[in-house]
Design a protein around this motif. Structure first.
Motif, mmCIF file in Angstrom:
data_model
loop_
_atom_site.group_PDB
_atom_site.id
_atom_site.type_symbol
_atom_site.label_atom_id
_atom_site.label_comp_id
_atom_site.label_asym_id
_atom_site.label_seq_id
_atom_site.Cartn_x
_atom_site.Cartn_y
_atom_site.Cartn_z
ATOM 1 N N ILE A 187 15.025 39.714 19.265
ATOM 2 C CA ILE A 187 15.778 39.572 20.512
ATOM 3 C C ILE A 187 14.955 40.090 21.692
ATOM 4 O O ILE A 187 14.981 39.516 22.782
ATOM 5 N N ASN A 188 14.205 41.156 21.468
ATOM 6 C CA ASN A 188 13.342 41.688 22.528
ATOM 7 C C ASN A 188 12.362 40.628 23.023
ATOM 8 O O ASN A 188 12.096 40.514 24.227
ATOM 9 N N MET A 246 12.759 37.529 23.134
ATOM 10 C CA MET A 246 13.473 36.476 23.866
ATOM 11 C C MET A 246 14.007 36.951 25.207
ATOM 12 O O MET A 246 14.452 36.143 26.027
ATOM 13 N N GLU A 247 13.970 38.253 25.457
ATOM 14 C CA GLU A 247 14.735 38.804 26.575
ATOM 15 C C GLU A 247 14.348 38.224 27.920
ATOM 16 O O GLU A 247 15.218 37.916 28.735
ATOM 17 N N ASP A 248 13.061 38.087 28.204
ATOM 18 C CA ASP A 248 12.662 37.597 29.529
ATOM 19 C C ASP A 248 13.259 36.222 29.811
ATOM 20 O O ASP A 248 13.765 35.969 30.910
ATOM 21 N N GLU A 249 13.209 35.335 28.829
ATOM 22 C CA GLU A 249 13.761 33.997 29.025
ATOM 23 C C GLU A 249 15.273 34.047 29.173
ATOM 24 O O GLU A 249 15.845 33.375 30.047
ATOM 25 N N LEU A 250 15.938 34.853 28.350
ATOM 26 C CA LEU A 250 17.394 34.949 28.435
ATOM 27 C C LEU A 250 17.831 35.598 29.741
ATOM 28 O O LEU A 250 18.855 35.219 30.321
ATOM 29 N N ARG A 264 25.258 41.626 21.850
ATOM 30 C CA ARG A 264 25.165 42.819 22.701
ATOM 31 C C ARG A 264 24.117 42.622 23.798
ATOM 32 O O ARG A 264 24.324 43.044 24.942
ATOM 33 N N ARG A 265 22.987 41.993 23.458
ATOM 34 C CA ARG A 265 21.951 41.784 24.469
ATOM 35 C C ARG A 265 22.436 40.820 25.538
ATOM 36 O O ARG A 265 22.180 41.030 26.732
ATOM 37 N N GLU A 266 23.144 39.763 25.152
ATOM 38 C CA GLU A 266 23.680 38.831 26.141
ATOM 39 C C GLU A 266 24.607 39.547 27.113
ATOM 40 O O GLU A 266 24.539 39.336 28.335
ATOM 41 N N LEU A 267 25.473 40.399 26.592
ATOM 42 C CA LEU A 267 26.411 41.122 27.457
ATOM 43 C C LEU A 267 25.678 42.045 28.415
ATOM 44 O O LEU A 267 26.003 42.109 29.604
ATOM 45 N N ARG A 268 24.686 42.745 27.907
ATOM 46 C CA ARG A 268 23.940 43.658 28.780
ATOM 47 C C ARG A 268 23.209 42.896 29.886
ATOM 48 O O ARG A 268 23.200 43.315 31.047
ATOM 49 N N LEU A 269 22.595 41.775 29.538
ATOM 50 C CA LEU A 269 21.859 41.003 30.539
ATOM 51 C C LEU A 269 22.798 40.448 31.602
ATOM 52 O O LEU A 269 22.456 40.427 32.793
ATOM 53 N N VAL A 270 23.988 40.002 31.205
ATOM 54 C CA VAL A 270 24.961 39.520 32.189
ATOM 55 C C VAL A 270 25.354 40.645 33.135
ATOM 56 O O VAL A 270 25.363 40.464 34.364
ATOM 57 N N VAL A 271 25.671 41.815 32.591
ATOM 58 C CA VAL A 271 26.077 42.939 33.433
ATOM 59 C C VAL A 271 24.945 43.340 34.376
ATOM 60 O O VAL A 271 25.157 43.541 35.581
#
Length: 393
Positions: free
Chosen positions: A98-99, A101-105, A343-350
């Motif tokens: 997931i790490n 992928m983070e920049d793209e997400l 969890r990562r999706e939620l954090r990135l949205v916030v």
């Protein structure tokens, strides 16, 4: 109390107040039988017992009403076969993956927020919560983002028209399910034999004894869509609703970004998008002093278990104790495969929303409601108003 002849899960007053809805269920008892014959396990102890005994509480027997000609991998597989799938899939969704992928997400959710940040209003559900999880899924398995809206339509139809995994699917559910099945099959056929780093390409590259059948690959992709999209949609909406309604909590979180994680965990505890999960007993079993017959449909009430136990304020967000855990992602061998990604999706949205829009509120006169009854919970809409980004405040 072990039997409540008049109780129906769909009668719970869930639309505008999940606290009242989950209390309506839990106050009936730890273990009881509803009008339709389903047994409900509501307490933390009862739910943990089921999670720890998957050989008695079968997941495979419970997930038969999807309208699809394939099993949902791996949730519709009981031990011992279940472990061979998790051994392969868990590393593919580990935090390190997931790490990467983070920049793209992060860029994807930033683009969604930027589309309305200067307008002064948005609908969190329509503008982010429905769109972003599907984009993430398509990114994960290496399919074009242009397919997003079709997937959203099929998954919404399936989830909003099927209540439990033991019911016979309705014609509208079958039609949507077969459209989704056809799309996934076409994607698999197109990717087979090609190389790629996405999850679908990696699974299709297995050979020999490790190779997956076509049905197994399709079943995995279908599971991700029906279990991983609408649920994250719900979680995004609930998280933003609580932050919109609690400006003091929002200010504390913005002043201390370390609170983002605990706040998200508390919203997940209070507002699980999948409040129940189905099982079928393989033998007679006693749970919390109540005997459940063999071959009985059972619902594990994760939402009521989350609010049970010895919490001082079980119905409120308690960010200071957000690490105490919850049952929202299930437990035992069937614990949610995509929990790290969700969890990562939620954090990135916030994070990305608040970079551009730190101050906002629910639009006047709006009472947010969830779609109910439904197999998953998500808000119908969540209109917010805010000072347009870039304006003088």
């Amino acid at each position: 109390m072990s039997s409540l002849a008049d109780f129906q899960f769909s009668d719970a007053p869930m639309a505008t107040d999940r606290t009242a809805g989950f209390h309506y269920i839990s106050e009936r008892g730890e273990v009881f039988q509803a009008k339709d014959g389903t047994w409900l396990l509501t307490s933390p102890e009862a739910v943990r017992f089921a999670h720890r005994n998957p050989e008695i509480f079968s997941s495979a027997k419970a997930f038969g009403g999807t309208g699809l000609p394939v099993p949902l991998i791996p949730v519709a597989v009981d031990p011992p076969d279940h472990v061979k799938y998790r051994r392969i899939l868990d590393p593919m969704l580990a935090p390190r993956v997931i790490n990467a992928m983070e920049d793209e997400l992060r860029a994807q959710v930033r683009e969604l927020v930027e589309a309305f940040a200067s307008t002064g209003s948005c609908d969190i559900v329509a503008d982010i919560a429905k769109l972003y999880p599907t984009q993430v899924f398509l990114t994960l398995i290496g399919l074009p983002l242009e397919d997003r809206d079709d997937l959203i339509r099929w998954v919404e139809t399936m989830n909003e028209n099927s209540i439990t995994g033991t019911d016979e699917p309705t014609p509208i559910v079958v039609e949507a399910a077969m459209s989704l099945f056809g799309y996934i099959q076409q994607a698999i056929d197109a990717k087979r034999g090609q190389t790629g780093e996405d999850m679908l390409s990696r699974i299709l590259s297995f050979t020999g004894e490790d190779a997956w059948t076509n049905e197994e690959v399709v079943g995995l992709c279908i599971l991700f869509t029906v279990a991983g999209l609408d649920t994250v949609t719900g979680a995004i909406g609930f998280t933003m609703l609580h932050l919109a309604q609690n400006p003091e909590l929002r200010r504390q979180m913005l002043a201390d970004p370390e609170l983002i994680g605990p706040v998200i965990e508390e919203v997940l505890r209070l507002e699980p998008p999948a409040p129940t999960t189905p099982r079928v007993t393989t033998q007679e079993v006693e749970v919390c002093g109540v005997t459940i017959p063999a071959n009985s449909p059972v619902m594990l009430c994760l939402a009521t278990a989350n609010r049970g136990g010895d919490r001082e304020l079980p119905d409120d967000i308690d960010a200071e104790h957000g690490e105490r855990g919850h049952a929202t992602f299930g437990g035992g061998i069937h614990r949610c495969l995509g929990s790290h990604l969700a969890r990562r999706e939620l954090r990135l949205v916030v994070e990305e929303f608040h970079k551009l829009i730190p101050d906002y509120e629910v639009a006047p006169g709006v009472q947010p409601k969830v779609v109910w009854p439904s197999s998953t919970l998500h808000l119908e809409s969540l209109p917010l108003i805010f000072p347009p980004a870039g304006s003088k405040q």
